[in-house]
Design a protein around this motif. Structure first.
Motif, mmCIF file in Angstrom:
data_model
loop_
_atom_site.group_PDB
_atom_site.id
_atom_site.type_symbol
_atom_site.label_atom_id
_atom_site.label_comp_id
_atom_site.label_asym_id
_atom_site.label_seq_id
_atom_site.Cartn_x
_atom_site.Cartn_y
_atom_site.Cartn_z
ATOM 1 N N LEU A 380 1.144 -0.928 -0.592
ATOM 2 C CA LEU A 380 -0.061 -0.339 -0.404
ATOM 3 C C LEU A 380 0.526 1.402 -0.038
ATOM 4 N N ASP A 381 1.746 0.726 0.899
ATOM 5 C CA ASP A 381 3.013 2.350 0.901
ATOM 6 C C ASP A 381 3.237 2.230 -1.110
ATOM 7 N N ARG A 382 3.137 1.083 -1.918
ATOM 8 C CA ARG A 382 3.714 1.678 -3.074
ATOM 9 C C ARG A 382 2.746 2.018 -4.324
ATOM 10 N N LEU A 383 1.301 1.721 -3.722
ATOM 11 C CA LEU A 383 0.568 2.295 -4.287
ATOM 12 C C LEU A 383 -0.132 2.932 -4.318
ATOM 13 N N PRO A 384 -0.089 3.927 -5.067
ATOM 14 C CA PRO A 384 -0.890 5.654 -4.948
ATOM 15 C C PRO A 384 -2.483 5.514 -4.814
ATOM 16 N N SER A 385 -2.998 6.439 -4.106
ATOM 17 C CA SER A 385 -4.887 5.677 -3.556
ATOM 18 C C SER A 385 -4.845 6.721 -4.723
ATOM 19 N N ARG A 388 -5.815 3.182 -6.044
ATOM 20 C CA ARG A 388 -6.314 1.782 -5.295
ATOM 21 C C ARG A 388 -7.635 1.119 -6.067
ATOM 22 N N ALA A 389 -8.574 2.724 -6.541
ATOM 23 C CA ALA A 389 -9.487 2.033 -7.258
ATOM 24 C C ALA A 389 -9.673 0.800 -7.937
ATOM 25 N N ALA A 390 -8.990 1.718 -8.968
ATOM 26 C CA ALA A 390 -8.857 0.748 -10.291
ATOM 27 C C ALA A 390 -7.565 -0.528 -9.810
ATOM 28 N N ALA A 391 -7.532 -0.890 -9.055
ATOM 29 C CA ALA A 391 -6.291 -1.604 -8.470
ATOM 30 C C ALA A 391 -7.619 -3.116 -8.307
ATOM 31 N N ALA A 392 -8.658 -1.806 -7.603
ATOM 32 C CA ALA A 392 -9.887 -3.244 -6.880
ATOM 33 C C ALA A 392 -10.360 -3.786 -7.799
ATOM 34 N N VAL A 393 -11.209 -2.841 -8.930
ATOM 35 C CA VAL A 393 -11.633 -3.454 -10.072
ATOM 36 C C VAL A 393 -10.618 -4.131 -10.748
ATOM 37 N N GLU A 394 -9.345 -4.390 -10.769
ATOM 38 C CA GLU A 394 -8.774 -5.334 -11.576
ATOM 39 C C GLU A 394 -8.853 -6.391 -10.573
ATOM 40 N N LEU A 395 -8.994 -6.808 -9.411
ATOM 41 C CA LEU A 395 -8.586 -7.835 -8.529
ATOM 42 C C LEU A 395 -9.895 -8.487 -7.912
ATOM 43 N N ARG A 396 -10.866 -7.990 -8.691
ATOM 44 C CA ARG A 396 -11.971 -8.407 -8.571
ATOM 45 C C ARG A 396 -12.626 -9.355 -9.865
ATOM 46 N N GLU A 397 -11.731 -8.430 -11.329
ATOM 47 C CA GLU A 397 -11.801 -9.277 -12.737
ATOM 48 C C GLU A 397 -11.012 -10.619 -12.247
ATOM 49 N N MET A 398 -10.028 -10.369 -11.769
ATOM 50 C CA MET A 398 -9.109 -11.847 -11.844
ATOM 51 C C MET A 398 -9.781 -13.070 -10.663
#
Length: 403
Positions: A380-385, A388-398
């Motif tokens: 989370l320190d390297r993932l800009p805020s 994070r929303a886009a990353a959450a979408v990608e995780l849900r797609e996976m």
């Protein structure tokens, strides 16, 4: 003799803002030989150009323009951090002293009235470009120098609240020491590049945490760090001690996360950190000579923090009885057997800080899942805020693809 071609000097970028095409043409013709000139026919366009990726180094701004006059453009330039430092010269037909004073009060660096005198315009443009360049050089130099000082010390020197003179005072501080267990022996067979990478990564992450909690980073000593709370800024003795212990706990949590990250990057090398904390009266201030000074702390209480650190378990935090008395309402710690430390005739009481499970769960910043055919690592320190929303979408797609 063959002449050596000298590289062409860089042209400064100047923005001319005026709603009269003839005036734009005149100023362009006057300045374009020595400068890169861009023009804007109105205030809104000028603001867009000033906020672009290639902002001007100087703005010549007319005042009497429709829709948005020069004064309003000036206000908006100064309100925006990205454009606040761009020097602005008002170039206008308004000739009263009151108008000139008003423009200077808004933040303009100069005020030239029409009809213009070309030699005067050129002279003032060159003067302010040189001043602006000098200011940028000084700013860059101060930013470089700031990396050699604790942020609080740098701030106090530049805002005038502290003088660069040999002077100390006695204050009750909370002192933090840390070092890497068996660093020299552990790294004896490492490549220098590996040592440099891991050590700088470690120092960088720990320094960020120290700043977050308000600690004054005193120095790096090899693989050790010295940080103290209570000067030049303080929240009170009790709160300073609490912030120091919380900082140490955050550092140990971050160390656990760094070890995961280093392994994920392919490094089989790691280390553990010991930490010691003590609270007591120290001499703090500028020590040294007229030629070279060091803002630091000295005293037996500083030595006590260093001894506690040396006695701590790898990955552990030892605090003194004095510090424990200040933080006991909020920090869980277990009393240890009294320890004998160098420089002190009597055994010293010490307490080992415990990491509560509840805190571990709420502050964790690195998440890793690994099984056959799957590996997921989130830092989370390297993932800009903002991402994070886009990353959450990608995780849900996976996750959807797994079903």
């Amino acid at each position: 003799m063959k002449e050596t071609n000298k590289p062409a000097s860089r042209k400064a970028k100047i923005l001319v803002v005026d709603d009269t095409p003839d005036n734009l043409f005149l100023m362009g013709a006057l300045l374009e030989d020595k400068h890169e000139v861009t023009t804007a026919p109105d205030g809104a366009t000028a603001l867009q150009m000033a906020q672009s990726d290639a902002p001007p180094e100087l703005i010549l701004l007319d005042i009497m323009m429709p829709e948005m006059d020069g004064y309003e453009v000036m206000r908006r330039l100064r309100q925006n951090v990205a454009t606040a430092s761009i020097p602005v010269i008002f170039l206008t037909a308004l000739t009263s002293i009151e108008e000139e004073q008003f423009g200077l009060d808004l933040g303009a660096v100069d005020y030239i009235t029409k009809p213009i005198s070309p030699p005067v315009v050129l002279a003032r443009v060159n003067t302010h470009l040189e001043r602006s360049a000098n200011a940028r050089r000084l700013q860059a130099l101060s930013e470089k120098l700031s990396r050699y000082l604790a942020p609080q010390v740098y701030k106090s020197l530049f805002d005038g609240s502290r003088d660069a003179e040999i002077r100390t005072q006695r204050k009750k501080l909370t002192v933090f020491f840390s070092d890497i267990k068996d660093f020299t022996a552990s790294t004896a067979k490492w490549q220098p590049e590996d040592i440099t990478f891991l050590l700088n990564s470690y120092f960088s992450e720990m320094s960020k945490i120290a700043m977050e909690y308000g600690g004054t980073l005193d120095k790096f000593i090899g693989d050790a760090m010295v940080i103290f709370f209570g000067d030049p800024e303080t929240r009170g003795v009790k709160e300073d001690a609490l912030q120091c212990v919380k900082m140490a706990m955050a550092m140990q949590r971050r160390m656990s996360e760094l070890q995961i990250l280093w392994r994920e990057m392919g490094s089989d090398k790691t280390f553990q950190v010991r930490m010691g904390i003590n609270t007591g009266y120290c001499d703090v201030g500028n020590f040294g000579s007229d030629l070279r000074m060091d803002y630091t702390i000295i005293g037996s209480e500083v030595n006590m923090a260093a001894r506690l650190e040396h006695a701590a378990d790898p990955g552990g935090i030892l605090i003194s009885k004095e510090t424990y008395g200040l933080v006991r309402d909020e920090i869980v710690a277990t009393e240890q057997q009294p320890i004998m430390v160098k420089g002190f005739s009597e055994p010293v009481s010490a307490y080992a800080v415990e990491e509560e499970a509840e805190v571990q769960g709420t502050t964790r910043k690195v998440f890793q899942w690994e099984r056959l055919g799957m590996r997921v690592l989130i830092d989370l320190d390297r993932l800009p805020s903002t991402e994070r929303a886009a990353a959450a979408v990608e995780l849900r797609e996976m996750a959807d693809r797994l079903h």
